[in-house]
Scaffold this motif. Sequence first.
Motif, PDB file in Angstrom:
ATOM      1  N   VAL A  38       0.906  -1.549   0.046  1.00  0.00           N
ATOM      2  CA  VAL A  38       0.239   0.182  -0.088  1.00  0.00           C
ATOM      3  C   VAL A  38       1.154   1.404   0.047  1.00  0.00           C
ATOM      4  CG1 VAL A  38      -2.302   1.252   0.547  1.00  0.00           C
ATOM      5  CG2 VAL A  38      -1.466  -1.312   1.528  1.00  0.00           C
ATOM      6  N   CYS A  39       0.606   1.811  -0.866  1.00  0.00           N
ATOM      7  CA  CYS A  39       0.779   3.763  -1.129  1.00  0.00           C
ATOM      8  C   CYS A  39       0.274   4.862  -1.490  1.00  0.00           C
ATOM      9  CB  CYS A  39       1.793   3.301  -2.870  1.00  0.00           C
ATOM     10  SG  CYS A  39       3.407   1.381  -2.463  1.00  0.00           S
ATOM     11  N   THR A  40       1.494   5.770  -1.030  1.00  0.00           N
ATOM     12  CA  THR A  40       0.710   6.969  -0.822  1.00  0.00           C
ATOM     13  C   THR A  40       0.677   7.953  -2.035  1.00  0.00           C
ATOM     14  OG1 THR A  40      -0.284   9.604  -0.013  1.00  0.00           O
ATOM     15  CG2 THR A  40       2.031   7.849   0.518  1.00  0.00           C
ATOM     16  N   SER A  41      -0.103   8.143  -2.527  1.00  0.00           N
ATOM     17  CA  SER A  41       0.525   9.285  -3.972  1.00  0.00           C
ATOM     18  C   SER A  41       0.683  10.463  -4.011  1.00  0.00           C
ATOM     19  CB  SER A  41      -0.643   8.895  -4.931  1.00  0.00           C
ATOM     20  OG  SER A  41      -1.515   8.793  -5.023  1.00  0.00           O
ATOM     21  N   ALA A  42       0.900  10.830  -2.414  1.00  0.00           N
ATOM     22  CA  ALA A  42       0.689  12.677  -1.675  1.00  0.00           C
ATOM     23  C   ALA A  42       1.788  11.993  -0.715  1.00  0.00           C
ATOM     24  CB  ALA A  42      -0.961  12.955  -1.681  1.00  0.00           C
ATOM     25  N   PRO A  43       2.135  13.466  -0.296  1.00  0.00           N
ATOM     26  CA  PRO A  43       3.014  13.634   1.100  1.00  0.00           C
ATOM     27  C   PRO A  43       2.034  12.640   2.206  1.00  0.00           C
ATOM     28  CG  PRO A  43       3.204  15.044  -0.607  1.00  0.00           C
ATOM     29  CD  PRO A  43       2.429  14.961  -0.840  1.00  0.00           C
TER      30      PRO A  43
END
Length: 210
Positions: free
Chosen positions: A112-117
């Motif tokens: 699970v990743c985030t595309s925003a800070p």
Amino acid sequence: MADGYLENKMAEFAAGTRKSTSKHVPLDTLFEKNRSYRGYNKDFVVTTDMLKRIVNVNTKIASGKNQQVLRFKLVTKGDDADAVLKNIKLGGMLPELHLPYEGTEPEAFIIVCTSAPETKIIDIDLGISLQSMSLKATEMGLNCVMICAFNKVNIMEYFGLKHEPLAILAVGKGAESIKLKPISVDESRAYYRIDGVHYVPKVKLDDILI
């Protein structure tokens, strides 16, 4: 409800023979079965389609400010799974056991990743996502463990990820016996194992009400 009901549903999902039925699984049953498994049956292969069904819950669940910034990398059995295994830690509260035991390692993962800070709101979204995906996996007769102890740099480099990984969800067919143990608020909350059974202490309702 028969003890093997949820497990039997997974076979139907995999074979594509699941029929419409009026029966439903009580949410409390899913909560009780939704435990963190650190050992898995390697004879059961988790497919990409199964992982997609699990990740699909993210198209329906809540998201702070409706940002929907979480992104998901699917990893199934093979070299990629081995690369994940080399960079994660399981059973941090039982280091003497060196979990998972050899031959019971998970072989499918959702990174699970985030595309925003990363922010507090995104961290809340992460928790909602992980719990929702785990419940979906449980409904399908599968089991999971949420992993936050991993080598982020190595994972990003190996998979060429452009987005920062926040957590990893291991998915498979659990090969452990896990039981909940009600405790009072002043008792130890550390999980433990006796005679091969994994016990998870949970503070009783009366003690969490204020």
